[in-house]
Design an enzyme around this catalytic site. Structure first.
Site, PDB file in Angstrom:
ATOM      1  N   GLY A  93       2.806   2.232  10.827  1.00 48.56           N
ATOM      2  CA  GLY A  93       3.762   3.321  10.674  1.00 48.56           C
ATOM      3  C   GLY A  93       4.480   3.705  11.959  1.00 48.56           C
ATOM      4  N   GLU A 104      -6.613   4.657   7.953  1.00 41.65           N
ATOM      5  CA  GLU A 104      -6.399   6.089   7.646  1.00 41.65           C
ATOM      6  C   GLU A 104      -7.635   6.678   6.974  1.00 41.65           C
ATOM      7  OE1 GLU A 104      -2.713   5.416   5.587  1.00 41.65           O
ATOM      8  OE2 GLU A 104      -1.825   4.797   7.496  1.00 41.65           O
ATOM      9  N   ASN A 139       0.866  -1.183   0.000  1.00 37.47           N
ATOM     10  CA  ASN A 139       0.000   0.000   0.000  1.00 37.47           C
ATOM     11  C   ASN A 139       0.897   1.226   0.000  1.00 37.47           C
ATOM     12  OD1 ASN A 139      -1.802   2.046   0.450  1.00 37.47           O
ATOM     13  ND2 ASN A 139      -2.409   1.365   2.517  1.00 37.47           N
ATOM     14  N   TRP A 140       0.980   1.860  -1.161  1.00 33.32           N
ATOM     15  CA  TRP A 140       1.906   3.007  -1.280  1.00 33.32           C
ATOM     16  C   TRP A 140       1.366   4.257  -0.607  1.00 33.32           C
ATOM     17  CZ3 TRP A 140       4.261   3.111  -6.929  1.00 33.32           C
ATOM     18  CH2 TRP A 140       4.951   1.903  -7.155  1.00 33.32           C
ATOM     19  N   LYS A 141       0.100   4.261  -0.231  1.00 28.79           N
ATOM     20  CA  LYS A 141      -0.523   5.437   0.409  1.00 28.79           C
ATOM     21  C   LYS A 141      -0.297   6.676  -0.470  1.00 28.79           C
ATOM     22  CE  LYS A 141      -0.036   3.087   4.798  1.00 28.79           C
ATOM     23  NZ  LYS A 141       0.078   3.154   6.248  1.00 28.79           N
ATOM     24  N   GLY A 187       3.081  -1.139   4.285  1.00 29.63           N
ATOM     25  CA  GLY A 187       3.136   0.295   4.023  1.00 29.63           C
ATOM     26  C   GLY A 187       4.556   0.723   3.709  1.00 29.63           C
ATOM     27  N   GLY A 188       5.244   1.259   4.703  1.00 32.76           N
ATOM     28  CA  GLY A 188       6.571   1.848   4.510  1.00 32.76           C
ATOM     29  C   GLY A 188       7.546   0.959   3.759  1.00 32.76           C
ATOM     30  N   HIS A 196      -9.313   1.131   5.004  1.00 34.17           N
ATOM     31  CA  HIS A 196      -8.041   1.347   5.698  1.00 34.17           C
ATOM     32  C   HIS A 196      -8.249   2.281   6.888  1.00 34.17           C
ATOM     33  CE1 HIS A 196      -3.946   2.458   6.564  1.00 34.17           C
ATOM     34  NE2 HIS A 196      -3.578   1.370   5.911  1.00 34.17           N
ATOM     35  N   SER A 230       3.723  -2.288  10.304  1.00 35.82           N
ATOM     36  CA  SER A 230       5.171  -2.355  10.513  1.00 35.82           C
ATOM     37  C   SER A 230       5.772  -3.716  10.162  1.00 35.82           C
ATOM     38  CB  SER A 230       5.534  -1.944  11.944  1.00 35.82           C
ATOM     39  OG  SER A 230       5.145  -0.600  12.181  1.00 35.82           O
ATOM     40  N   GLU A 251      -5.254  -4.821  10.577  1.00 36.15           N
ATOM     41  CA  GLU A 251      -4.199  -3.816  10.768  1.00 36.15           C
ATOM     42  C   GLU A 251      -4.438  -3.082  12.079  1.00 36.15           C
ATOM     43  OE1 GLU A 251      -2.185  -2.599   6.891  1.00 36.15           O
ATOM     44  OE2 GLU A 251      -4.018  -1.445   6.970  1.00 36.15           O
TER      45      GLU A 251
HETATM   46  P1  13P Z   1       3.288   0.295   7.715  1.00 33.95           P
HETATM   47  O1  13P Z   1       3.788  -0.996   7.109  1.00 33.95           O
HETATM   48  O2  13P Z   1       4.025   1.503   7.237  1.00 33.95           O
HETATM   49  O3  13P Z   1       3.171   0.187   9.198  1.00 33.95           O
HETATM   50  O4  13P Z   1       1.784   0.485   7.160  1.00 33.95           O
HETATM   51  C1  13P Z   1       0.893  -0.568   7.241  1.00 33.95           C
HETATM   52  C2  13P Z   1      -0.315  -0.213   6.477  1.00 33.95           C
HETATM   53  O5  13P Z   1      -1.055   0.682   6.852  1.00 33.95           O
HETATM   54  C3  13P Z   1      -0.573  -0.933   5.221  1.00 33.95           C
HETATM   55  O6  13P Z   1      -1.857  -0.646   4.728  1.00 33.95           O
END
Ligand code: 13P
Length: 249
Positions: free
Chosen positions: A172, A96, A9-11, A233-234, A94, A212, A166
């Site tokens: 994050g 967010e 997920n590149w956000k 994510g990251g 998600h 994470s 999640e």
């Molecule tokens: P991180 O891997 O950066 O913690 O993000 C997880 C995430 O929200 C994937 O959708």
């Protein structure tokens, strides 16, 4: 048998040039695992990414969509628009989106219905906040999120649904759920599905863990029996790290 999936997920990261660069790097990686690989770039880069990866074993998926077919919803994107550029899978719910854009179980239920109506696969996300876990309410919260958004569906719908647990406190933050915490919750999620739809259905639904996940912890998390992959994510913004996670299966 359910599938193993690793989705990046590149956000809200990567402009067009950065997207091209990361896709080139992803193409240079070697997959040694059986996991299905997906990336979710931003809306503006979906078409380009889809075209660039047409011949490759990486599915391009969307990070969100609206539930309406079309109309006066400024700034929104519909399922048919995604389908028209070849996108077959969408991430919904998600944390967010829930936290910053007021998405609720009720609006998400409509989005899931719209995705299903368009024969799109949904990666449905949910997870508790830190305060929920501290109060010992994590199962009640997660169970509620699943029931409210998905339990109006028939069993057949679950052929097109992937679940992604999640925990908000692990996204994050560098703090990951321990493999045992992830397994306990995933087992609870599968039991919640089994109680409603039967064990046969529950056993076929892939449940991803997100929060994470890194090359250093992926293998241990993925070794748990009810963890069928990750939503990353990251670490998905670095091709080598992402493939180290893909190959952790
Ligand atoms: P991180 O891997 O950066 O913690 O993000 C997880 C995430 O929200 C994937 O959708």
């Amino acid at each position: 048998m359910r599938k193993n999936i690793v989705a990046g997920n590149w956000k809200m990261n990567n402009d067009l040039a950065q997207t091209e660069e990361l896709i080139t790097e992803l193409k240079n990686q070697t997959k040694t695992s059986n996991a299905e690989v997906m990336i979710a770039p931003t809306f503006t880069n979906l078409w380009h990414s889809f075209e660039s990866l047409r011949q490759d074993d990486i599915e391009v998926v969307a990070q969100n969509m609206h539930f309406a077919e079309n109309g006066a919803y400024t700034g929104e994107i519909s399922a048919s628009m995604l389908k028209s550029i070849g996108i077959k899978t969408v991430i919904l719910g998600h944390s967010e989106r829930r936290a910053y854009f007021n998405e609720t179980d009720e609006s998400l239920a409509k989005k899931v219905d719209a995705a299903l109506a368009h024969k799109m696969r949904t990666i449905f996300c949910f997870g508790e906040e830190l305060a929920d876990r501290k109060a010992g309410n994590e199962e009640a919260v997660v169970g509620g999120q699943i029931k409210n958004a998905l339990f109006h569906l028939g069993a057949d719908a679950f052929k097109s649904i992937v679940l992604a647990y999640e925990p908000v406190w692990a996204i994050g933050t560098g703090e990951t759920a321990s493999p045992e915490q992830a397994q306990d919750m995933h087992a609870f999620i599968r039991k919640t599905l089994a109680d409603k739809y039967g064990k046969d259905v529950a056993d076929t639904v892939s449940i991803l863990y997100g929060g994470s996940v890194k090359p250093a912890n992926a293998q241990e998390i993925f070794s748990k029996p009810d963890v069928d992959g990750g939503l990353i994510g990251g670490a998905a913004l670095n091709a080598e790290d992402f493939y180290a996670i893909v190959n952790a299966f």
